[in-house]
Design a protein around this motif. Structure first.
Motif, PDB file in Angstrom:
ATOM      1  N   LEU A   1     -12.151   1.290   1.239  1.00  0.00           N
ATOM      2  CA  LEU A   1     -11.124   1.421   0.606  1.00  0.00           C
ATOM      3  C   LEU A   1     -10.935   3.379  -0.295  1.00  0.00           C
ATOM      4  CD1 LEU A   1     -10.657  -1.835  -1.079  1.00  0.00           C
ATOM      5  CD2 LEU A   1      -9.191  -0.536   0.342  1.00  0.00           C
TER       6      LEU A   1
ATOM      7  N   MET B   1       1.379   6.732  -7.074  1.00  0.00           N
ATOM      8  CA  MET B   1       0.573   7.214  -7.889  1.00  0.00           C
ATOM      9  C   MET B   1       0.450   8.875  -6.671  1.00  0.00           C
ATOM     10  SD  MET B   1      -1.841   5.448  -9.297  1.00  0.00           S
ATOM     11  CE  MET B   1      -2.533   6.627  -9.944  1.00  0.00           C
ATOM     12  N   HIS B   2       1.016   8.881  -6.346  1.00  0.00           N
ATOM     13  CA  HIS B   2       1.456  10.732  -5.810  1.00  0.00           C
ATOM     14  C   HIS B   2       2.715  10.934  -6.497  1.00  0.00           C
ATOM     15  CE1 HIS B   2      -2.600   9.589  -3.662  1.00  0.00           C
ATOM     16  NE2 HIS B   2      -2.490  10.988  -3.080  1.00  0.00           N
TER      17      HIS B   2
ATOM     18  N   VAL C   1       2.515   1.519  -3.819  1.00  0.00           N
ATOM     19  CA  VAL C   1       1.237   2.067  -4.007  1.00  0.00           C
ATOM     20  C   VAL C   1       1.090   3.585  -4.371  1.00  0.00           C
ATOM     21  CG1 VAL C   1      -1.175   1.524  -5.327  1.00  0.00           C
ATOM     22  CG2 VAL C   1       0.868  -0.432  -5.026  1.00  0.00           C
ATOM     23  N   PHE C   2       0.834   3.458  -3.204  1.00  0.00           N
ATOM     24  CA  PHE C   2       0.511   4.985  -2.424  1.00  0.00           C
ATOM     25  C   PHE C   2       1.490   5.819  -3.162  1.00  0.00           C
ATOM     26  CE2 PHE C   2      -1.055   8.594   0.138  1.00  0.00           C
ATOM     27  CZ  PHE C   2      -1.998   8.133   0.137  1.00  0.00           C
TER      28      PHE C   2
ATOM     29  N   SER D   1       0.738  -1.088  -0.391  1.00  0.00           N
ATOM     30  CA  SER D   1      -0.573  -0.028   0.215  1.00  0.00           C
ATOM     31  C   SER D   1       0.824   0.470   0.098  1.00  0.00           C
ATOM     32  CB  SER D   1      -1.276   0.023   1.463  1.00  0.00           C
ATOM     33  OG  SER D   1      -0.384   0.429   1.983  1.00  0.00           O
TER      34      SER D   1
ATOM     35  N   LEU E   1      -4.051  -3.716  -3.839  1.00  0.00           N
ATOM     36  CA  LEU E   1      -4.339  -4.412  -2.257  1.00  0.00           C
ATOM     37  C   LEU E   1      -5.033  -5.181  -2.543  1.00  0.00           C
ATOM     38  CD1 LEU E   1      -4.859  -1.460   0.682  1.00  0.00           C
ATOM     39  CD2 LEU E   1      -2.640  -2.861  -0.829  1.00  0.00           C
TER      40      LEU E   1
ATOM     41  N   GLN F   1      -5.448   2.087  -6.094  1.00  0.00           N
ATOM     42  CA  GLN F   1      -4.825   1.395  -4.206  1.00  0.00           C
ATOM     43  C   GLN F   1      -5.900   0.259  -3.808  1.00  0.00           C
ATOM     44  OE1 GLN F   1      -4.906   4.513  -2.206  1.00  0.00           O
ATOM     45  NE2 GLN F   1      -2.916   5.876  -3.112  1.00  0.00           N
TER      46      GLN F   1
ATOM     47  N   TYR G   1      -5.907   7.700   4.815  1.00  0.00           N
ATOM     48  CA  TYR G   1      -6.392   6.228   3.919  1.00  0.00           C
ATOM     49  C   TYR G   1      -6.326   4.716   4.497  1.00  0.00           C
ATOM     50  CZ  TYR G   1      -6.434   2.829  -0.246  1.00  0.00           C
ATOM     51  OH  TYR G   1      -6.576   1.504  -1.169  1.00  0.00           O
TER      52      TYR G   1
ATOM     53  N   PHE H   1      -6.762   7.384  -8.048  1.00  0.00           N
ATOM     54  CA  PHE H   1      -6.371   6.791  -6.287  1.00  0.00           C
ATOM     55  C   PHE H   1      -6.611   5.622  -6.437  1.00  0.00           C
ATOM     56  CE2 PHE H   1      -2.744  10.753  -6.483  1.00  0.00           C
ATOM     57  CZ  PHE H   1      -2.732  10.915  -7.693  1.00  0.00           C
ATOM     58  N   PRO H   2      -7.821   5.768  -5.212  1.00  0.00           N
ATOM     59  CA  PRO H   2      -8.125   4.718  -4.424  1.00  0.00           C
ATOM     60  C   PRO H   2      -8.578   4.037  -5.208  1.00  0.00           C
ATOM     61  CG  PRO H   2      -9.401   6.923  -4.212  1.00  0.00           C
ATOM     62  CD  PRO H   2      -8.578   7.575  -5.467  1.00  0.00           C
TER      63      PRO H   2
ATOM     64  N   TYR I   1      -1.651   9.355   3.719  1.00  0.00           N
ATOM     65  CA  TYR I   1      -1.647   7.819   3.536  1.00  0.00           C
ATOM     66  C   TYR I   1      -2.124   7.212   4.703  1.00  0.00           C
ATOM     67  CZ  TYR I   1       0.630   3.094   3.965  1.00  0.00           C
ATOM     68  OH  TYR I   1       1.010   1.672   4.306  1.00  0.00           O
TER      69      TYR I   1
END
Ligand SMILES: Nc1ncnc2c1ncn2[C@@H]1O[C@H](COP(=O)(O)OP(=O)(O)OP(=O)(O)O)[C@@H](O)[C@H]1O
Ligand SMILES: [Mg+2]
Lengths: 313, 333
Positions: free
Chosen positions: A77, A27-28, A23-24, A20, A286, A282, A68, A278-279, A65
């Motif tokens: 999620l 992506m950012h 990926v987080f 996570s 996951l 992610q 989230y 993004f969500p 993060y």
């Protein structure tokens, strides 16, 4: 065995946290501002600022993060930037399609792969062996999207036996099975080929072993010699191959779902990546990672059931 | 003694890349009830494939030639179908092998593997078979058999596993047991125990045993009769005292000379010079003549037939013909 499951559960947790985070971050850090995509080409800078504010995108990444993850542990999620739909809900509606596809492909792969591999081995150098090893080689090298397109062309467009795509009928109905057949073959072929090759080579080794001679010396029927004494041993390395293949098969669902217009996790993920949602990305990543770990746990358990020499104490 | 096994003109053929090979040719011998026949000879002379051919277990590229004849009790084995032979295997004839570590299936319990021949040949129920399995383990001297039947082969030592193999082979009380170097892989004390066990069980069950070995010490201990093989042929057969005290064939003499002698320190080890010829090597005359210290012109030209030394002792050597002639002349004069 229980110890193994508990240990694996903690491994799963650590892995999911790591994934996570990666990926987080990626992506950012990647170029492309979700606010710009949501706002569209006409949005002003202050509109976009408002959107960022709204989504919490202007907070430091680590704070985002933790926010989230707080949601994740409660099964939340987040919400899709695009549709405002809860990601958890989006996954729940699509997951059965992907799950059915993956399981059906795995069944195709294991049944065809193991049977073809074993028959190849016991009839080594026969026409069956030659054609099956050749097909297996082709099966490994053919890309999924090409195989899928060809199958559609032949069985759906030309012969009209099977639907062109879609997966909406339940799998236990005739309609559902018809919809599942071509995607399952498309996705399962490469794994079937790999499993066939592995089954063949381990079986060739096993049938020459001393304990097979012992079984024959006891008067065991040839059928049981092969499908009981030899198969059980030959399956030990094949199980590992099956486990590894399930991982790549999960990845393969992305393309297969595209080709057959199946509304599954793979398409959700692809759409999410394309729109910087993004969500959604992610959440789906996951899920796939968790599935991967769970499948490996199952493989370990099956492994220990088949091979008594392995113990996880 | 009652005859149990009769082998006539056994010839084994293999289809190979180099064409058809016959690594075993024209072998004839008998085994009687309650008797141990030891087969000895150098590595590669055909001891194992001879044993396997009797069981119908030759490798896929091998077969017994048309002209061969094998009879077990009153049943002719040559000419039986694969399935008919299968019904005799593990039932009326059994075999144990050299490598106890790999001869048992690693994924089945000892109990399952012991019950299997009982299910197949005696149609016992699971309960009866399990009870029999425990009894068998007890009989071959495995302590705590009730626990052992539930274990897997990797939980047992090599000696234990060979005992399990013996129990399995004897489950259906076969009349013939073939043992292909069953103690070679075991250390000396375990080897002695296994030999004693086989000897005891033979007495008890009145079995005939074919025992393949390299080890002349083992032969001295357990053999009633000895069959000496060289390059796929039988060169000498006789009772064990005869073979040890009056070996007739130069190859047998060479084999015995290469055995270390504990009682005699002066005894020097002589190994037979040269090596076993290749299976497909063409040799004129006697196949042993290139290595034979006593070879004559005749040996180089003409293969010897089998000569009788006495009723129970034969030697495939021209010297024997000569000896027989001399014998006759001395007895007649
Ligand atoms: N499947 C096969 N194909 C061709 N030739 C074979 C095959 N199996 C055995 N042979 C040949 O048969 C001959 C006898 O082999 P065998 O295993 O019976 O020897 P052995 O006397 O038991 O030797 P060892 O003492 O080493 O066990 C060998 O020369 C071998 O090359
Ligand atoms: Mg051998």
């Amino acid at each position: 065995m229980l110890g193994l499951i508990v240990r694996r559960f903690f491994q799963l947790l650590i892995l999911l946290i790591g994934i996570s985070l990666i990926v987080f971050m990626s992506m950012h850090l990647a170029p492309g501002d979700p606010a710009a995509i949501i706002g569209g080409p006409t949005a002003s800078e202050s509109d976009m600022e408002a959107i960022r504010e709204d989504l919490g995108l202007n907070k430091p990444v680590l704070v985002q993060y933790f926010d989230y993850m707080k949601g994740v542990v409660q099964g939340d999620l987040g919400y899709s930037y695009q549709t405002n739909q809860a990601v958890t809900a989006a996954i729940i509606t699509r997951f059965p399609n992907t799950f059915n596809l993956a399981i059906a492909s795995m069944i195709v792969a294991v049944v065809i792969g193991v049977i073809a591999g074993i028959i190849s081995a016991i009839k080594q150098n026969s026409w069956f062996d030659l054609s099956s090893t050749t097909i297996a080689l082709a099966g490994i090298s053919i890309p999924n999207f090409w195989l899928g397109s060809m199958l559609i062309l032949v069985f759906s467009v030309t012969l009209g036996w099977l639907p062109v795509g879609g997966l909406n009928a339940p799998f236990y109905t005739l309609e559902g099975m018809k919809q599942l057949i071509l995607p399952a073959i498309t996705l399962g072929t490469a794994s079937a080929a790999m499993i066939a090759r592995m089954s063949r080579s381990t079986m060739l080794e096993v049938v020459r072993s001393d304990y097979i001679r012992t079984a024959r010396a006891k008067g065991v029927k040839e059928k049981s010699v092969i499908w009981l004494h030899a198969l059980r041993n030959a399956m030990i390395p094949v199980i590992t191959v099956i486990g590894v293949n399930f991982g790549s098969l999960l990845g393969g669902t992305i393309i297969t779902e595209q080709v057959f217009a199946i509304n599954g996790i793979g398409r959700l993920m692809i759409d999410g990546i394309a729109s910087r949602d993004f969500p959604v990305v992610q959440g789906t990543v996951l899920l796939v990672a968790a599935l991967f770990v769970i499948v490996n746990l199952i493989v370990d358990i099956v492994y220990a059931m088949v091979d008594p020499r392995i113990s996880y104490e | 003694m009652e005859q149990l096994l009769d082998v006539q003109n056994l010839k084994i053929q293999f289809r190979t890349g180099e064409g058809k090979l016959s690594p075993v040719r024209d072998i004839s011998f008998q085994v009687h009830k309650g008797e141990t026949l030891c087969i000895v000879g150098e590595s590669g002379c055909g001891k194992s494939i001879t044993s396997l051919s009797l069981m119908g277990l030759l490798p896929a590229n091998g077969e017994i030639a048309e002209e061969s004849f094998i009879k077990l009790d009153s049943d002719e084995l040559t000419g039986k179908s694969q399935d008919e032979l299968r019904k005799l295997r593990g039932n009326r004839m059994s075999m144990i092998f050299q490598e106890p570590m790999t001869a048992l299936n690693p994924v089945f319990t000892v109990g399952y593997q012991l019950r299997e021949p009982l299910y197949i040949h005696q149609k016992l129920s699971r309960k009866e078979a399990n009870q029999k399995a425990v009894e068998l383990l007890d009989k071959v001297g495995i302590p705590d058999p009730k626990k052992r039947v539930k274990q897997y082969p990797h939980e047992l030592s090599g000696g234990m596993r060979q005992r399990v193999m013996i129990a399995m082979a004897l489950a259906c009380k076969p009349s013939l047991l073939i043992a292909d170097e069953p103690t070679t892989a075991l250390d000396v004390t375990i080897q002695a125990q296994i030999l004693d066990l086989i000897e005891d069980l033979k007495q008890e069950m009145d079995m005939g045993i074919i025992f393949v070995t390299h080890d002349m010490g083992v032969v001295a201990e357990i053999a009633d009769r000895v069959m000496v093989m060289y390059a796929g042929e039988v060169v000498e057969i006789g009772e064990v005292e005869e073979i040890f005290n009056h070996p007739k064939h130069p190859y047998t003499q060479g084999l015995l000379a290469s055995v270390p002698n504990v009682e005699d320190d002066e005894h020097t080890l002589e190994s037979i010079p040269g090596t076993l010829p290749n299976v497909n090597e063409k040799i004129e005359g006697c196949r042993f003549h290139p290595r034979c210290p006593l070879a004559t012109e005749q040996c180089r030209k003409q293969a010897p037939p089998i000569f009788h030394v006495n009723e129970n002792h034969t030697s495939k050597c021209w010297l024997q013909e000569e000896a027989n002639i001399n014998d006759k002349s001395t007895t007649t004069s």
